[in-house]
Design a protein around this motif. Structure first.
Motif, mmCIF file in Angstrom:
data_model
loop_
_atom_site.group_PDB
_atom_site.id
_atom_site.type_symbol
_atom_site.label_atom_id
_atom_site.label_comp_id
_atom_site.label_asym_id
_atom_site.label_seq_id
_atom_site.Cartn_x
_atom_site.Cartn_y
_atom_site.Cartn_z
ATOM 1 N N ASP A 129 38.630 45.835 44.862
ATOM 2 C CA ASP A 129 39.229 45.388 43.541
ATOM 3 C C ASP A 129 39.359 43.864 43.506
ATOM 4 O OD1 ASP A 129 39.332 47.952 42.844
ATOM 5 O OD2 ASP A 129 41.605 48.321 43.389
ATOM 6 N N ALA A 130 39.916 43.297 44.368
ATOM 7 C CA ALA A 130 39.904 41.637 44.628
ATOM 8 C C ALA A 130 38.838 41.056 44.449
ATOM 9 C CB ALA A 130 41.034 41.475 45.935
ATOM 10 N N ILE A 131 37.806 41.639 45.007
ATOM 11 C CA ILE A 131 36.327 40.904 44.937
ATOM 12 C C ILE A 131 35.939 40.917 43.279
ATOM 13 C CG2 ILE A 131 33.863 41.243 45.700
ATOM 14 C CD1 ILE A 131 34.853 41.802 48.330
ATOM 15 N N GLU A 132 36.171 42.249 42.843
ATOM 16 C CA GLU A 132 35.812 42.536 41.324
ATOM 17 C C GLU A 132 36.461 41.494 40.469
ATOM 18 O OE1 GLU A 132 33.579 44.237 39.662
ATOM 19 O OE2 GLU A 132 32.419 45.109 41.491
ATOM 20 N N ARG A 133 37.986 41.369 40.762
ATOM 21 C CA ARG A 133 38.742 40.509 39.954
ATOM 22 C C ARG A 133 38.237 39.232 39.982
ATOM 23 N NH1 ARG A 133 45.429 40.740 39.344
ATOM 24 N NH2 ARG A 133 45.450 39.733 37.530
ATOM 25 N N VAL A 134 37.741 38.622 40.717
ATOM 26 C CA VAL A 134 37.425 37.068 41.041
ATOM 27 C C VAL A 134 35.781 37.048 40.424
ATOM 28 C CG1 VAL A 134 39.270 36.469 42.459
ATOM 29 C CG2 VAL A 134 36.924 37.140 43.434
ATOM 30 N N GLY A 135 35.185 38.149 39.962
ATOM 31 C CA GLY A 135 34.047 37.965 39.302
ATOM 32 C C GLY A 135 32.784 38.025 40.661
ATOM 33 N N LEU A 136 33.267 38.380 41.603
ATOM 34 C CA LEU A 136 32.047 38.387 42.847
ATOM 35 C C LEU A 136 31.425 39.729 43.268
ATOM 36 C CD1 LEU A 136 33.400 36.013 45.741
ATOM 37 C CD2 LEU A 136 31.436 35.883 44.159
ATOM 38 N N GLY A 137 31.954 40.676 42.431
ATOM 39 C CA GLY A 137 31.370 42.257 42.548
ATOM 40 C C GLY A 137 29.831 42.140 42.857
ATOM 41 N N GLN A 190 34.839 29.773 46.861
ATOM 42 C CA GLN A 190 36.356 29.609 46.392
ATOM 43 C C GLN A 190 36.796 30.612 45.758
ATOM 44 O OE1 GLN A 190 37.092 26.205 47.288
ATOM 45 N NE2 GLN A 190 39.318 26.395 46.324
ATOM 46 N N ARG A 191 36.086 31.492 45.225
ATOM 47 C CA ARG A 191 36.420 32.542 44.538
ATOM 48 C C ARG A 191 36.779 33.649 45.514
ATOM 49 N NH1 ARG A 191 34.020 33.846 39.119
ATOM 50 N NH2 ARG A 191 32.966 31.769 38.465
ATOM 51 N N LEU A 192 35.989 33.720 46.674
ATOM 52 C CA LEU A 192 36.154 34.748 47.714
ATOM 53 C C LEU A 192 37.666 34.230 48.308
ATOM 54 C CD1 LEU A 192 34.928 36.966 49.237
ATOM 55 C CD2 LEU A 192 33.931 35.277 50.900
ATOM 56 N N GLY A 193 37.993 32.982 48.451
ATOM 57 C CA GLY A 193 39.068 32.592 49.006
ATOM 58 C C GLY A 193 40.423 33.020 48.137
ATOM 59 N N ASP A 239 32.049 25.506 38.422
ATOM 60 C CA ASP A 239 31.350 24.978 37.241
ATOM 61 C C ASP A 239 32.373 25.080 36.065
ATOM 62 O OD1 ASP A 239 31.336 27.620 36.651
ATOM 63 O OD2 ASP A 239 29.242 27.815 37.201
ATOM 64 N N PRO A 240 32.329 24.355 34.978
ATOM 65 C CA PRO A 240 33.129 24.432 33.860
ATOM 66 C C PRO A 240 33.652 26.056 33.706
ATOM 67 C CG PRO A 240 31.380 22.868 33.295
ATOM 68 C CD PRO A 240 31.046 23.518 34.723
ATOM 69 N N ALA A 241 32.351 27.022 33.388
ATOM 70 C CA ALA A 241 32.733 28.182 33.165
ATOM 71 C C ALA A 241 33.655 28.823 34.100
ATOM 72 C CB ALA A 241 31.469 29.137 32.870
ATOM 73 N N GLY A 242 33.363 28.567 35.510
ATOM 74 C CA GLY A 242 34.393 29.029 36.490
ATOM 75 C C GLY A 242 35.764 28.535 36.259
ATOM 76 N N LEU A 254 42.610 33.291 34.946
ATOM 77 C CA LEU A 254 43.190 34.148 35.826
ATOM 78 C C LEU A 254 44.639 33.759 36.326
ATOM 79 C CD1 LEU A 254 42.815 36.532 38.002
ATOM 80 C CD2 LEU A 254 41.818 34.787 39.526
ATOM 81 N N LEU A 255 44.629 32.433 36.877
ATOM 82 C CA LEU A 255 45.944 31.852 37.009
ATOM 83 C C LEU A 255 47.215 32.161 35.909
ATOM 84 C CD1 LEU A 255 45.181 28.494 38.973
ATOM 85 C CD2 LEU A 255 45.247 30.728 39.856
ATOM 86 N N ARG A 256 46.600 31.873 34.906
ATOM 87 C CA ARG A 256 47.751 32.172 33.934
ATOM 88 C C ARG A 256 48.215 33.739 33.807
ATOM 89 N NH1 ARG A 256 48.890 28.259 30.480
ATOM 90 N NH2 ARG A 256 49.492 29.835 28.826
ATOM 91 N N SER A 257 46.982 34.464 33.788
ATOM 92 C CA SER A 257 47.411 35.956 33.898
ATOM 93 C C SER A 257 48.300 36.342 35.069
ATOM 94 C CB SER A 257 46.228 36.779 33.755
ATOM 95 O OG SER A 257 45.610 36.745 34.814
#
Lengths: 330, 334
Positions: free
Chosen positions: A119-127, A143-146, A168-171, A178-181
């Motif tokens: 779930d955590a991997i999916e949440r950060v977009g690394l699925g 960074q996403r994995l961390g 990158d800017p999109a990231g 994500l942080l705000r949510s």
């Protein structure tokens, strides 16, 4: 509102081989309330990462005390660590294992199962890349994995050291959202960053650190207000020197700029007075732009000559910052 | 503690070096067993070969005696079937020449006495309970070295990959973390060493069954063999713990491994030369005594197996204690 992070008189000296002592933190006081996103700003070497390392028991403070969830650190760290997710500097994981395997091995320390890791991997977009070896990841993916590792614990407190590094800017935008949510969910997100525009857009509160001391802290708007500057107007109305003189005559401090505009150091809300004064002197405004004071201005003023080491950051737009997380969510 | 230990065992087994060493050991055992099967000879083949060599030797011997009598050069047969030409003793010219039958009888008697009859491979060759030696000592040395290296990489690899910070964010109790890692290293290394020794032994089974002998494996042999396997397994586990401790102190796999090898290869040589009275305290002789479970009495020093076990245990314990204290107090600052 109870404080999740409490730091009092924190000091950390590093002794070098030659015998000299380097002070990384010099009597830092900090109080981070529960809920929301808290920005921790400071130039390179100002002591942000050392503070985070003290909070996580990685380095031993020379003096002062830290507490997390009201419990003294590092003594009580084993009791509270399951409620804390953290990234310290760039997340270090085994390069010859997959991202998923790395996280599963870490999660096992806390008895967390594979489903939560997934779930955590999916949440950060690394699925789609979870099963690839970490050595094939870009810095942003690491960074996403961390971040995924930090989220695996479903933590009440997230301590993130430069989470947007390498993205990158999109990231960056994804991480910001994500942080705000996460903050809106009632978690406390303590995030250090150099990217002031991001902090201004993401955080509810900030603390600014320089030379190991906190020089400003509070709500983002409050901290910006401590700069004593609310912003200024840039106006274009024919010859800038003559326009500036006309504005001076009307009691508005204007300065001709090399790009042909006039900078008027008044509250941007007084734009109507400026147009009126120029019209009264037969000068017609062809461009009028409000530049409001922002965190970067305050940061640069407060951190003084240390800013030479700060990497260039994109300037925030002139529009007001987006609304912060409602108090009720904190 | 149990959860941390279980996690550490999973981490140890997930490591590339652990898997690589295990695969290499399995392949190595199979290769050794295959080579042994292909190259070894059955007892019948050995007997026939022995008989041929013996007859040739006798013929040489008979000629040798004859030439000795003649005062000429003699060809002296060597055990590998070649002939070495050496100046003959001029002998006693007045001595009476023995008859060929007498020379042959004498040569047959002497040659049979000198030459041992070869025997085919027997599983008892893996471990000889009488002198506590055998083929098992070959993997034992490798296991000890690999155990040390694998153990060292368990913590040295973390320092190198800078993952100690990540680990401590999940398990901030440093004593528990490092202690669990040492126990996990011990368990994984010891169990792996026992299984690999059994595999190594099993790899020789086809050779023994098809070309040699599987007889003589009585309860005494099995007891002694299993004791040796267990002892070497425990020593491999202890080597892994020592590796973790030394690499933890040095914060580097290479640093930890090099420290112990340099000490044994150079430091102990210097000490044994400069202070012979300290030899019984050095690692190498104690390791040798414990590996073969045999007391060493060199005249100048005596090392009993119990002494060796105690001393080596104390050395490992001291390294563990220093490593734990340093890890507990050390700043993990990037």
């Amino acid at each position: 509102m109870p404080a999740v992070i409490e730091v009092e008189g924190l000091r950390k000296d590093y002794r070098r081989l030659r015998g000299e002592t380097v002070t990384a933190i010099d009597g830092l006081d900090l109080s981070v309330p529960e809920g929301g996103v808290y920005g921790f700003l400071g130039p390179n070497g100002s002591g942000k990462t050392t503070t985070i390392r003290c909070l996580l028991g990685l380095v031993r403070p020379t003096a002062g005390r830290c507490s997390l969830f009201g419990e003294a650190i590092p003594q009580a760290l084993p009791h509270v660590i399951s409620r804390i997710g953290a990234i310290v500097e760039s997340p270090a994981l085994f390069p010859t294992m997959s991202g998923r395997r790395n996280l599963e091995l870490l999660a096992a320390y806390d008895g967390i199962g594979k489903a939560t890791v997934a779930d955590a991997i999916e949440r950060v977009g690394l699925g789609g890349r979870g099963d690839d070896l970490v050595k094939t990841y870009s810095l942003g993916m690491r960074q996403r994995l961390g971040l995924a590792a930090a989220l695996t614990k479903d933590p009440a407190l997230l301590v993130l050291d430069e989470p947007a590094n390498g993205l990158d800017p999109a990231g960056i935008r994804e991480i910001r959202e994500l942080l705000r949510s996460l903050g809106a969910e009632g978690r406390t997100v303590f995030v250090s960053s150099h990217i002031l525009a991001e902090i201004q857009q993401t955080c509810d509160r900030v603390a600014i650190l320089t030379r190991g001391r906190c020089v400003a802290s509070g709500d983002v708007d409050e901290v910006i207000a401590t700069g004593g500057e609310v912003g200024h107007l840039l106006v274009r109305a024919g010859d800038p020197t003559e326009a500036a003189s006309a504005l001076h005559a009307a009691g508005l401090p204007g300065t001709a700029q090399p790009d042909g505009t006039v900078r008027v150091d008044v509250d941007p809300d007084r734009a109507a007075e400026v147009t009126r004064a120029l019209a009264a002197s037969d000068r017609w405004v062809t461009e009028l732009r409000a530049e409001r004071a922002n965190l970067e201005d305050v940061f640069l003023r407060l951190t003084g000559d240390e800013v030479a080491s700060i990497p260039a950051a994109p300037r925030p737009p002139a529009s007001p910052p987006p609304p912060s997380t409602p108090e009720g969510a904190m | 503690m149990i959860r941390t230990l279980r996690t550490e065992i999973r981490r140890a087994l997930a490591r590339r070096i652990t898997r690589g060493l295990l695969v290499a050991a399995v392949i190595g055992s199979v290769v050794v067993g295959t080579i042994a099967l292909v190259t070894s000879k059955s007892q019948d083949q050995l007997d026939a070969s022995y008989q041929r060599d013996l007859e040739r030797e006798v013929e040489f011997c008979v000629d040798d005696v004859y030439r000795w009598q003649q005062g000429s050069m003699v060809g002296r047969p060597t055990p590998d079937g070649n002939v070495q030409i050496v100046p003959a003793d001029p002998g006693d010219p007045d001595a009476e020449m023995p008859s060929e039958e007498e020379r042959r009888a004498q040569c047959e008697e002497e040659t049979t006495l000198w030459w041992d009859r070869p025997t085919a491979f027997s599983l008892r060759d893996l471990w000889d309970p009488d002198n506590e030696q055998g083929l098992l000592l070959l993997p034992a040395t490798l296991l000890l070295i690999c155990g040390l290296g694998a153990g060292a990489s368990m913590i040295g690899g973390e320092w190198k990959a800078n993952t100690v910070t990540t680990l401590l964010v999940w398990e901030p109790n440093r004593s528990r973390l490092l202690g669990s890692r040492m126990i996990a290293s011990f368990l994984v290394a010891a169990v792996a060493a026992v299984l690999l020794q059994l595999l190594f032994s099993a790899a020789w089974w086809p050779t023994a069954a098809l070309k040699g002998s599987t007889s003589g494996l009585d309860s005494v042999w099995w007891t002694d063999y299993l004791q040796a396997v267990g002892r070497i397994g425990l020593m491999t586990g202890a080597a892994a713990v020592l590796g973790v401790a030394l690499a933890g102190i040095a914060r580097s796999t290479a640093g930890g491994v090099m420290a112990i090898f340099l000490w044994i290869a150079i430091g102990e040589q210097i000490v044994s030369t400069a202070r012979p009275g300290l030899i019984s305290w050095l690692i190498a002789p104690n390791l040798a005594s414990l590996t073969v479970a045999e007391n060493i009495d060199d005249g100048d020093f005596v090392i009993t197996v119990a002494d060796a076990a105690l001393r080596l245990s104390v050395y490992v314990a001291v390294a563990v204690a220093v490593s734990l204290v340093l890890f507990q107090r050390r700043d993990v600052a990037g």
